[in-house]
Enzyme design. Structure first.
Site, PDB file in Angstrom:
ATOM      1  CD  GLU A 156      -2.868  -1.271   2.329  1.00 42.30           C
ATOM      2  OE1 GLU A 156      -2.749  -0.457   3.262  1.00 42.30           O
ATOM      3  OE2 GLU A 156      -3.765  -2.120   2.299  1.00 42.30           O
ATOM      4  CD  GLU A 262      -4.431  -8.120   1.820  1.00 41.05           C
ATOM      5  OE1 GLU A 262      -5.342  -7.469   2.383  1.00 41.05           O
ATOM      6  OE2 GLU A 262      -3.245  -7.769   1.850  1.00 41.05           O
TER       7      GLU A 262
HETATM    8  C1  GLA Z   1      -4.881  -4.645   4.217  1.00 43.67           C
HETATM    9  C2  GLA Z   1      -3.629  -5.377   4.667  1.00 43.67           C
HETATM   10  C3  GLA Z   1      -3.950  -6.659   5.343  1.00 43.67           C
HETATM   11  C4  GLA Z   1      -5.099  -6.529   6.312  1.00 43.67           C
HETATM   12  C5  GLA Z   1      -6.282  -5.930   5.615  1.00 43.67           C
HETATM   13  C6  GLA Z   1      -7.449  -5.783   6.532  1.00 43.67           C
HETATM   14  O1  GLA Z   1      -5.421  -5.148   3.092  1.00 43.67           O
HETATM   15  O2  GLA Z   1      -2.741  -5.645   3.621  1.00 43.67           O
HETATM   16  O3  GLA Z   1      -2.833  -7.114   6.031  1.00 43.67           O
HETATM   17  O4  GLA Z   1      -4.701  -5.725   7.400  1.00 43.67           O
HETATM   18  O5  GLA Z   1      -5.906  -4.657   5.163  1.00 43.67           O
HETATM   19  O6  GLA Z   1      -7.521  -6.752   7.491  1.00 43.67           O
END
Ligand code: GLA
Length: 353
Positions: A156, A262
Site C-alpha cells: 500500500e 486478500e
Molecule cells: C490490508 C492489509 C492486510 C489486512 C487488511 C485488513 O489489506 O494488507 O494485512 O490488514 O488490510 O484486514
C-alpha cells in the site's frame, strides 16, 4: 413381465448409485485439489485458526498467509526485540502439511511501530530509518529463508488521491528510497524468494496505472520484483469483472506475475455504513456465488500469469469484516460459514470441468 421387473430394478439401482456417487464426489471435492492445474489456493490465518480450522485448511488450502503476526509491529515490536513464536507456529504448520507460505508484509505504513521513525524524541534521519528497515528485512526474511516462498515486500505505497506515493513516515523521511531498497534487501536475504508489490483498489484504472508505472520503473532500474498482489477486498456489487480482467492483462504486459492476495466479498459497498443485512438471503447467497464464479472464470482463463489466489480468512464469522471497518455489523464475505460448512459460493467455484 419378469424381464421388465429385472430391467426396472437394474435401472433403479444405476440411478441410486449415480445419485450416491454424485453426493459423495461433491462432498469430497477439495478446493486446492480442484485448482492444482491452475494456481495455489491460500488463506490468511491467525495462530488460533490453524487449530480451529485444521480440517478445512488441510482439505482445501495449499498456501497460508499470516493475517497479522508477521507484520512489523507484531514481529518486531521494539528495536531490540523480535517476537517470532506466533509466526513460527504458522510456518511450522504449513511445512508439516506441505503448504506454501506467503510472507506478509515487510514495509507498510500501517501496523508499524513508531520507534522505527524516531531518534530519541526527534524524527529519525533517513540513514537511520533505512538502516532499521534493512535490519528488519534481513532478520525476518533470513529467518524464514527457504520456507516463505514469496513476500509482500511493500504494501500500500500508492496514494488513492492525486499524489503518486501515499504520504507516510516512510516517504516523509526516505522519499521513495524505502521502496526499491526493500526489494533489494529482501532479495539479498533470500535470493530464491518471489517478491511482490501489494495494494488495494488495483483494478481502478487510476491506481492500477500508477502501480503499473511504478513497477515498470523498478524493473527498468533492475530492482528484483516478481509480481503484483491485487488485494481484492471486493463486494457484492464491485468491481466489474471486466475491470478485474483489464488489470490482470495490464500487469501481465510487464512480464510479471499477478497474485490475488486478500480475496473476500463484503455484503456492503465501501461507503455504506448501514446494517441492512441481518442474515444472508437466498438472493444475496446466489449473487455472491455468481460473482465468485465469474471472478474464478477470469482467474482460470489467465492461469499463465496468476501464480496464487489467497482468501483473507477462512470462515465468515472470523473475517476482519466482522470486526472492522464497521464493528458489530454482520458480514458473510468468504466461502465457509461459521459452522465451517462450504457455502453456495464455494460450490460455484469448484463446479467446473
Ligand atoms: C490490508 C492489509 C492486510 C489486512 C487488511 C485488513 O489489506 O494488507 O494485512 O490488514 O488490510 O484486514
Amino acid at each position: 413381465m419378469k424381464k421388465i421387473k429385472i430391467i426396472l430394478i437394474v435401472v433403479a439401482s444405476i440411478l441410486v448409485m449415480g445419485i450416491l456417487q454424485g453426493c459423495s464426489s461433491k462432498k469430497d471435492v477439495s478446493l486446492s485439489e480442484k485448482y492444482k492445474e491452475y494456481f495455489p489456493i491460500g488463506a490468511a490465518v491467525t495462530p488460533e485458526n490453524i487449530v480451529t480450522y485444521d480440517s478445512v485448511l488441510k482439505k482445501n488450502f495449499n498456501s497460508l498467509t499470516a493475517e497479522n503476526v508477521m507484520k512489523f509491529s507484531e514481529i518486531h515490536p521494539t528495536e531490540d526485540r523480535y517476537s517470532f513464536e506466533k509466526a513460527d507456529a504458522i510456518v511450522d504448520y504449513a511445512m508439516e502439511n506441505n503448504m506454501l507460505v506467503r510472507g506478509h508484509t515487510l514495509a507498510w505504513y500501517n501496523q508499524v511501530p513508531s520507534w522505527v521513525f524516531k531518534d530519541n524524541k526527534e524524527v529519525a534521519s533517513k540513514e537511520l530509518v533505512l538502516q532499521r528497515l534493512e535490519d528488519h528485512i534481513k532478520t525476518v526474511v533470513g529467518r524464514y529463508k527457504g520456507k516463505v516462498y514469496c513476500w509482500d515486500v511493500v504494501n500500500e505505497a500508492i496514494d488513492d488521491g492525486p499524489l503518486t506515493l501515499r504520504r507516510s513516515p516512510w516517504t516523509e523521511i526516505t522519499g521513495d528510497e524505502y521502496i526499491k531498497n526493500a526489494f533489494i534487501w529482501t532479495h539479498e536475504a533470500d535470493p530464491e524468494a518471489e517478491l511482490f508489490y501489494n495494494d488495494y483498489n488495483m483494478v481502478l484504472p487510476e491506481k492500477r496505472d500508477k502501480a503499473y508505472e511504478m513497477i515498470k520503473e523498478l524493473k527498468e532500474q533492475g530492482i528484483p520484483i516478481t509480481g503484483v498482489g491485487i488485494q481484492a477486498h471486493w463486494t457484492l456489487n464491485w468491481p466489474q469483472i471486466s475491470d478485474i480482467e483489464a488489470a490482470i492483462e495490464k500487469f501481465a504486459s510487464l512480464g510479471i506475475k499477478v497474485q490475488i492476495t486478500e480475496l473476500d466479498m463484503s455484503y456492503y459497498s465501501w461507503d455504506d455504513e448501514s446494517t441492512k443485512y441481518s442474515e444472508p438471503t437466498e438472493e444475496t447467497s446466489a449473487l455472491q456465488a455468481q460473482r465468485y464464479k465469474e471472478i474464478f472464470e477470469v482467474l482460470r482463463k489467465h492461469k499463465e500469469v496468476i501464480s496464487g489466489v489467497t482468501f483473507w480468512g477462512v470462515t465468515d464469522d472470523s473475517s476482519w469484516l466482522n470486526y472492522i471497518p464497521v464493528k458489530g455489523r454482520p458480514n458473510w464475505p468468504l466461502l465457509f460459514d461459521s459452522e465451517m460448512n462450504p457455502k453456495e459460493a464455494y460450490w460455484s467455484i469448484v463446479d467446473f470441468k
